[in-house]
Design an enzyme around this catalytic site. Structure first.
Site, PDB file in Angstrom:
ATOM      1  N   PRO A 100     -15.844 -35.085  26.915  1.00 35.10           N
ATOM      2  CA  PRO A 100     -14.872 -36.181  27.004  1.00 35.10           C
ATOM      3  C   PRO A 100     -13.725 -35.888  27.959  1.00 35.10           C
ATOM      4  CG  PRO A 100     -14.885 -35.212  24.788  1.00 35.10           C
ATOM      5  CD  PRO A 100     -15.992 -34.586  25.549  1.00 35.10           C
ATOM      6  N   GLU A 127     -16.939 -29.558  17.533  1.00 41.48           N
ATOM      7  CA  GLU A 127     -15.649 -29.751  18.212  1.00 41.48           C
ATOM      8  C   GLU A 127     -15.732 -29.442  19.708  1.00 41.48           C
ATOM      9  OE1 GLU A 127     -12.910 -31.222  16.826  1.00 41.48           O
ATOM     10  OE2 GLU A 127     -14.405 -31.524  15.252  1.00 41.48           O
ATOM     11  N   ARG A 165     -33.297 -44.055  37.913  1.00 37.34           N
ATOM     12  CA  ARG A 165     -33.513 -45.347  38.585  1.00 37.34           C
ATOM     13  C   ARG A 165     -33.381 -45.249  40.095  1.00 37.34           C
ATOM     14  NH1 ARG A 165     -33.127 -49.934  36.260  1.00 37.34           N
ATOM     15  NH2 ARG A 165     -32.110 -50.822  38.078  1.00 37.34           N
ATOM     16  N   ASP A 180     -28.749 -53.902  42.700  1.00 41.00           N
ATOM     17  CA  ASP A 180     -27.964 -53.614  41.502  1.00 41.00           C
ATOM     18  C   ASP A 180     -26.465 -53.653  41.786  1.00 41.00           C
ATOM     19  OD1 ASP A 180     -29.932 -53.416  39.646  1.00 41.00           O
ATOM     20  OD2 ASP A 180     -30.134 -51.236  39.772  1.00 41.00           O
TER      21      ASP A 180
HETATM   22  C1  JD8 Z   1     -19.744 -33.933  24.436  1.00 42.63           C
HETATM   23  C2  JD8 Z   1     -18.915 -32.568  21.180  1.00 42.63           C
HETATM   24  C3  JD8 Z   1     -17.633 -34.370  20.075  1.00 42.63           C
HETATM   25  C4  JD8 Z   1     -15.578 -33.747  21.361  1.00 42.63           C
HETATM   26  C5  JD8 Z   1     -14.067 -33.817  18.947  1.00 42.63           C
HETATM   27  C6  JD8 Z   1     -15.838 -35.065  17.932  1.00 42.63           C
HETATM   28  C7  JD8 Z   1     -18.993 -37.432  27.109  1.00 42.63           C
HETATM   29  N1  JD8 Z   1     -17.501 -40.023  26.925  1.00 42.63           N
HETATM   30  C8  JD8 Z   1     -17.648 -39.134  25.917  1.00 42.63           C
HETATM   31  N2  JD8 Z   1     -17.161 -39.293  24.673  1.00 42.63           N
HETATM   32  N3  JD8 Z   1     -17.479 -38.237  23.929  1.00 42.63           N
HETATM   33  C9  JD8 Z   1     -18.202 -37.367  24.652  1.00 42.63           C
HETATM   34  C10 JD8 Z   1     -18.647 -36.076  24.143  1.00 42.63           C
HETATM   35  C11 JD8 Z   1     -18.267 -35.705  22.830  1.00 42.63           C
HETATM   36  C12 JD8 Z   1     -18.621 -34.453  22.367  1.00 42.63           C
HETATM   37  C13 JD8 Z   1     -19.355 -33.556  23.153  1.00 42.63           C
HETATM   38  C14 JD8 Z   1     -19.390 -35.193  24.922  1.00 42.63           C
HETATM   39  C15 JD8 Z   1     -19.524 -32.377  22.392  1.00 42.63           C
HETATM   40  N4  JD8 Z   1     -18.368 -33.812  21.181  1.00 42.63           N
HETATM   41  C16 JD8 Z   1     -16.214 -33.809  20.012  1.00 42.63           C
HETATM   42  C17 JD8 Z   1     -14.186 -33.128  21.305  1.00 42.63           C
HETATM   43  C18 JD8 Z   1     -13.322 -33.701  20.245  1.00 42.63           C
HETATM   44  N5  JD8 Z   1     -15.325 -34.567  19.157  1.00 42.63           N
HETATM   45  C19 JD8 Z   1     -18.321 -37.920  25.933  1.00 42.63           C
HETATM   46  N6  JD8 Z   1     -19.538 -37.022  28.047  1.00 42.63           N
END
Ligand code: JD8
Length: 255
Positions: A100, A127, A165, A180
Site C-alpha cells: 500500500p 501487517e 493484455r 483501450d
Molecule cells: C500488500 C499485507 C495488508 C498492509 C495493514 C492490513 C497493494 N492498494 C493496496 N491496498 N492494500 C495493499 C496491500 C495490503 C497488504 C499487503 C498489499 C500485505 N497487507 C496490511 C499494511 C497495513 N494491512 C495494496 N498493492
C-alpha cells in the site's frame, strides 16, 4: 513449488510468490489470461512461500520487533524463493513488491513491465513484510490504489492481468487493445447491442445506420464528451488531433 505453467520461449515470464497459491491460480483458471498461459504465450509460475521455509511447521510470520499488533512476514522465505526463481527460471528483470505504500500502478507501468522478459511479483499478508525484503530484494514497490486490502495477491493479479493484455496474441483482437481507454488516453465510447429498442430506450440511430465514418465521428465525440465530463484530468496527456480539440472546444462552449 506450485507451478501452473512452465513454458520456455513464452514472451513474458511471471513468477508470483504467495502463501495462497490456490487463490492466485484460481484467478487464471478461466479467461483470456488462462488461455494465454495454456497456449504458451505467457509463462506464469505460482510459488508457495511456505515451500521455502526450513522449519517443521512452515512458519512464514513472526511478532514485530518493537511490539505492536499483528504479525510480520519473515524475510528468509522470500529471499529463498527469489534465489530459487533465479536459479531455475533465470534472472528477473524486475522484482515487484505489492504494497500500500508503493507508487500507484498505472497503465504506464503495465506497458513498461509487459515489455520486460521476466517479472517477479511478491505478495505479503498480515501487517506486511520485514523491510529488508523491500530494501534488498524488491526493485520496485507498487500499489493498486488508495484502499486497504488484506494482502498483495489481488494487487499482483491486477498487475498480471493488465500486463498480460499487452502481450501480443493474448487478446485475440489487437485493435481492441489499441483502442483501450488508457492506451488512447481517453475514456471509451458507450457500447450498444441488440435489441435496438429495449424498455423504451433506443440504441443511437447512427450506430444502426451503416455509415462507418459517421459512426466513428459519433464515437469519438461521445468518448471526448465523457472524458471531459468524468475525467478531465486525462485530457492533459491524451493523444488528441486538431479535430478532437475542435470537438472539445465546442463541448466546453456549450455549458
Ligand atoms: C500488500 C499485507 C495488508 C498492509 C495493514 C492490513 C497493494 N492498494 C493496496 N491496498 N492494500 C495493499 C496491500 C495490503 C497488504 C499487503 C498489499 C500485505 N497487507 C496490511 C499494511 C497495513 N494491512 C495494496 N498493492
Amino acid at each position: 513449488m506450485t507451478e501452473s505453467s512452465s513454458r520456455p520461449g513464452a514472451r513474458l515470464r511471471i513468477d508470483i510468490v504467495t502463501i495462497f497459491p490456490e487463490m492466485v491460480k484460481a484467478a487464471f483458471a478461466e479467461g483470456i489470461v488462462g488461455r494465454a498461459i495454456n497456449s504458451g504465450i505467457l509463462d506464469v509460475a505460482v510459488h508457495d512461500l511456505r515451500d521455502f521455509t526450513t522449519d517443521r511447521h512452515r512458519v512464514v510470520d513472526d511478532v514485530p520487533f518493537g511490539g505492536g499488533p499483528g504479525m510480520v512476514m519473515k524475510p528468509e522465505p522470500f529471499f529463498a524463493a527469489v534465489d530459487s526463481i533465479r536459479e531455475r527460471r533465470g534472472r528477473p528483470s524486475a522484482v515487484v513488491l505489492t504494497t500500500p505504500d508503493g507508487a500507484r500502478f498505472t497503465h504506464r507501468d503495465a506497458v513498461r513491465l509487459s515489455a520486460l522478459s521476466h517479472v517477479v511479483l511478491l505478495c505479503g499478508r498480515y501487517e506486511g513484510i520485514d523491510d529488508r525484503v523491500r530494501q534488498q530484494l524488491a526493485t520496485e514497490e507498487l500499489s493498486i490504489g488508495d484502499y486497504v486490502l488484506s494482502g498483495g495477491e489481488l494487487p499482483a493479479l491486477v498487475m498480471l492481468d493488465a500486463m498480460a493484455r499487452l502481450v501480443p496474441g493474448v487478446v485475440g483482437d489487437e485493435a481492441s487493445v489499441a483502442h483501450d481507454t488508457f492506451t488512447q488516453g481517453i475514456l471509451d465510447y458507450p457500447q450498444f447491442t441488440r435489441p435496438a429498442s429495449f424498455r423504451g430506450a433506443d440504441a443511437p440511430a447512427v450506430l444502426l445506420s451503416g455509415h462507418h465514418a459517421e459512426i466513428a465521428r459519433w464515437r469519438r465525440r461521445e468518448a471526448l464528451a465523457r472524458t471531459l465530463e468524468r475525467r478531465p484530468d486525462l485530457l492533459a496527456d491524451a493523444e488528441l488531433d486538431d479535430e478532437d480539440r475542435a470537438i472539445l472546444d465546442a463541448l466546453r462552449a456549450r455549458d
